[in-house]
Design a protein around this motif. Structure first.
Motif, mmCIF file in Angstrom:
data_model
loop_
_atom_site.group_PDB
_atom_site.id
_atom_site.type_symbol
_atom_site.label_atom_id
_atom_site.label_comp_id
_atom_site.label_asym_id
_atom_site.label_seq_id
_atom_site.Cartn_x
_atom_site.Cartn_y
_atom_site.Cartn_z
ATOM 1 N N PHE A 2 8.691 9.380 -7.520
ATOM 2 C CA PHE A 2 8.458 8.005 -7.085
ATOM 3 C C PHE A 2 9.822 7.334 -6.937
ATOM 4 C CE2 PHE A 2 4.747 9.562 -9.194
ATOM 5 C CZ PHE A 2 3.670 9.017 -8.506
ATOM 6 N N VAL A 3 10.153 6.887 -5.732
ATOM 7 C CA VAL A 3 11.516 6.432 -5.442
ATOM 8 C C VAL A 3 11.511 4.965 -5.007
ATOM 9 C CG1 VAL A 3 12.171 8.772 -4.771
ATOM 10 C CG2 VAL A 3 11.497 7.143 -3.001
ATOM 11 N N ASN A 4 12.692 4.342 -5.146
ATOM 12 C CA ASN A 4 12.952 2.974 -4.674
ATOM 13 C C ASN A 4 12.087 1.932 -5.373
ATOM 14 O OD1 ASN A 4 14.740 4.084 -2.753
ATOM 15 N ND2 ASN A 4 13.060 4.377 -1.301
ATOM 16 N N ALA A 5 11.840 2.113 -6.670
ATOM 17 C CA ALA A 5 11.011 1.179 -7.431
ATOM 18 C C ALA A 5 11.850 0.468 -8.490
ATOM 19 C CB ALA A 5 9.866 1.921 -8.114
ATOM 20 N N ALA A 6 11.446 -0.748 -8.821
ATOM 21 C CA ALA A 6 11.946 -1.374 -10.041
ATOM 22 C C ALA A 6 11.197 -0.717 -11.194
ATOM 23 C CB ALA A 6 11.695 -2.872 -10.017
ATOM 24 N N ILE A 7 11.917 -0.216 -12.183
ATOM 25 C CA ILE A 7 11.284 0.549 -13.259
ATOM 26 C C ILE A 7 11.547 -0.135 -14.597
ATOM 27 C CG2 ILE A 7 11.158 2.766 -14.447
ATOM 28 C CD1 ILE A 7 11.989 4.133 -11.893
ATOM 29 N N HIS A 8 10.458 -0.423 -15.314
ATOM 30 C CA HIS A 8 10.527 -1.025 -16.648
ATOM 31 C C HIS A 8 10.047 0.025 -17.639
ATOM 32 C CE1 HIS A 8 11.204 -5.005 -14.863
ATOM 33 N NE2 HIS A 8 10.335 -4.611 -13.957
ATOM 34 N N ASP A 40 14.379 5.817 -9.526
ATOM 35 C CA ASP A 40 13.395 6.846 -9.211
ATOM 36 C C ASP A 40 12.804 7.384 -10.517
ATOM 37 O OD1 ASP A 40 14.525 6.579 -6.623
ATOM 38 O OD2 ASP A 40 16.028 8.095 -7.128
ATOM 39 N N LEU A 41 11.599 7.955 -10.401
ATOM 40 C CA LEU A 41 10.934 8.559 -11.548
ATOM 41 C C LEU A 41 10.330 9.886 -11.105
ATOM 42 C CD1 LEU A 41 8.815 6.837 -14.245
ATOM 43 C CD2 LEU A 41 7.899 8.847 -13.115
ATOM 44 N N LEU A 42 10.675 10.953 -11.816
ATOM 45 C CA LEU A 42 10.216 12.300 -11.481
ATOM 46 C C LEU A 42 9.240 12.767 -12.539
ATOM 47 C CD1 LEU A 42 10.529 14.937 -9.757
ATOM 48 C CD2 LEU A 42 12.387 15.580 -11.326
ATOM 49 N N ILE A 43 8.064 13.261 -12.101
ATOM 50 C CA ILE A 43 7.101 13.795 -13.050
ATOM 51 C C ILE A 43 6.771 15.235 -12.685
ATOM 52 C CG2 ILE A 43 6.133 11.510 -13.462
ATOM 53 C CD1 ILE A 43 3.692 12.288 -11.867
ATOM 54 N N MET A 56 0.835 -1.195 0.000
ATOM 55 C CA MET A 56 0.000 0.000 0.000
ATOM 56 C C MET A 56 0.873 1.249 0.000
ATOM 57 S SD MET A 56 -3.069 -1.307 0.154
ATOM 58 C CE MET A 56 -4.275 -0.247 0.957
ATOM 59 N N LEU A 57 0.394 2.301 -0.639
ATOM 60 C CA LEU A 57 1.077 3.584 -0.593
ATOM 61 C C LEU A 57 0.678 4.320 0.678
ATOM 62 C CD1 LEU A 57 0.806 4.789 -4.302
ATOM 63 C CD2 LEU A 57 2.630 3.495 -3.209
ATOM 64 N N ASP A 58 1.587 5.137 1.182
ATOM 65 C CA ASP A 58 1.363 5.848 2.431
ATOM 66 C C ASP A 58 0.220 6.851 2.288
ATOM 67 O OD1 ASP A 58 2.192 8.450 4.202
ATOM 68 O OD2 ASP A 58 2.744 6.583 5.211
ATOM 69 N N GLU A 59 -0.794 6.721 3.148
ATOM 70 C CA GLU A 59 -1.972 7.573 3.046
ATOM 71 C C GLU A 59 -1.659 9.038 3.353
ATOM 72 O OE1 GLU A 59 -4.956 7.005 1.955
ATOM 73 O OE2 GLU A 59 -4.821 4.843 1.640
ATOM 74 N N ALA A 60 -0.690 9.289 4.239
ATOM 75 C CA ALA A 60 -0.325 10.669 4.548
ATOM 76 C C ALA A 60 0.272 11.354 3.320
ATOM 77 C CB ALA A 60 0.661 10.708 5.714
ATOM 78 N N VAL A 61 1.096 10.624 2.565
ATOM 79 C CA VAL A 61 1.675 11.174 1.345
ATOM 80 C C VAL A 61 0.583 11.404 0.305
ATOM 81 C CG1 VAL A 61 3.267 10.734 -0.565
ATOM 82 C CG2 VAL A 61 3.934 10.153 1.765
ATOM 83 N N VAL A 92 7.246 9.806 -3.038
ATOM 84 C CA VAL A 92 6.376 8.648 -2.851
ATOM 85 C C VAL A 92 7.265 7.411 -2.788
ATOM 86 C CG1 VAL A 92 4.422 7.336 -3.744
ATOM 87 C CG2 VAL A 92 4.579 9.804 -4.199
ATOM 88 N N ASP A 93 7.338 6.782 -1.623
ATOM 89 C CA ASP A 93 8.185 5.597 -1.456
ATOM 90 C C ASP A 93 7.514 4.395 -2.103
ATOM 91 O OD1 ASP A 93 9.998 3.696 -0.696
ATOM 92 O OD2 ASP A 93 9.555 3.779 1.445
#
Length: 242
Positions: free
Chosen positions: A27-33, A46-49, A5-10, A73-74
Motif C-alpha cells: 500500500f503506497v502513497n498513504a499517510a500512515i499512523h 508505504d506499507l508492505l504485508i 475509491m480504490l482501483d477496481e482493476a487492482v 495499491v495506490d
C-alpha cells in the motif's frame, strides 16, 4: 464526503492472488499512523504485508515493489490507521486476553483501515474506533474484508467461551435523531446496525460496563460509545431507545 475509491482493476488482481504463488501487497502513497511510539507517523509512506503480517512500513518501499513481486495499491488521498484497538486503551475494558493493540509494527497482524486523509491527533483515534463506515477499505489479517463501501467475505471470528446472556437496561433498539442509524442490542450480546436503510450494515458483539459500551464488529475492528442520561453517544451519533 465519501472516501477516495480504490482501483477496481487492482482489487480484481488481489482477488485472484491465491495459491502457492501468493504475492505480497504494498500500500503506497498513504499517510500512515502506526500507533507505535518508536516508529511514529509518516505523512506519506508505504506499507508492505505478506500473507497475514506487516513486513515493513516507511518511506521508499515502493522502489522495491517489482523486486518483491508485490501488488501495488495506490492510496493517494488516504490514511492508514490500525483497525484493532485494545479495549483497555479505548474504554477501560479488557474483554479477554486475546484483545491486543493493533499497532502497525512489522511482525504484527496486518489489520488496518484505509480512511480519507490526512488525519492527525484525536481525529486518528476517532477514525479508528468511531467511524469505520468512512473507511475506503478494512484489511483483517491480510485479507480485504470491506472495500469501496461493500462487505466481502468476513474474516474468521475468534470463538467466544460459550453462549452469552446479557442482562442490561440498555438492551433494545436505538435510533439516532435523523433516523439514519438504527442499532439493536440483543440479549445474546450481539448488535445489528441499519444505516441509511441498508440492513445489517454492521454486525458483531458488544460488552457493556457501567455507562460504556465496546463493540467488536465481525470484520475485526473495534468501536465504542457511552450512555449519558439514557442517551447513547456512538460514532458521532446521538441515539435514543425506541
Amino acid at each position: 464526503m465519501s472516501s477516495p475509491m480504490l482501483d477496481e482493476a487492482v482489487l480484481a488482481e488481489i482477488a485472484g492472488n491465491t495459491g502457492d504463488r501468493h504475492r505480497p501487497l504494498m500500500f503506497v502513497n498513504a499517510a500512515i499512523h502506526t500507533l507505535d511510539p518508536v516508529i511514529g507517523d509518516f505523512p506519506a509512506a508505504d506499507l508492505l504485508i505478506g500473507t497475514n503480517e506487516i513486513v515493513a512500513v516507511g518511506t521508499g518501499l515502493h522502489t522495491a515493489a517489482e523486486d518483491d513481486g508485490a501488488i501495488v495499491v495506490d492510496c493517494t488521498g488516504l490514511a492508514i490507521v490500525p483497525a484493532v484497538v485494545d479495549g483497555v486503551a479505548v474504554a477501560g475494558l479488557r474483554v479477554r486476553p486475546a484483545d491486543r493493540v493493533g499497532a502497525l509494527t512489522p511482525g504484527n497482524p496486518a489489520t488496518f483501515a484505509l480512511v480519507a486523509g490526512p488525519t492527525s491527533g484525536r481525529s486518528v483515534l476517532e477514525m479508528i474506533v468511531w467511524r469505520p463506515a468512512q473507511a475506503a477499505a478494512i484489511v483483517v489479517d491480510g485479507e480485504i474484508a470491506l472495500v469501496n463501501g461493500r462487505r466481502l467475505t468476513p474474516a474468521p471470528i475468534e470463538p467466544q467461551p460459550g453462549p452469552r446472556s446479557v442482562e442490561s437496561p440498555y438492551l433494545g433498539m436505538w435510533i439516532d435523531e435523523t433516523g439514519f442509524l438504527h442499532q439493536e442490542l440483543t440479549a445474546d450480546g450481539r448488535y445489528d446496525e441499519t444505516r441509511g436503510g441498508r440492513p445489517h450494515a454492521y454486525q458483531g458483539a458488544f460488552w457493556i460496563d457501567g455507562d460504556r459500551i465496546v463493540y467488536r464488529d465481525d470484520l475485526g475492528f473495534w468501536a465504542y460509545g457511552r450512555f449519558v442520561d439514557g442517551v447513547l453517544h456512538h460514532a458521532g451519533y446521538v441515539l435514543r431507545r425506541r
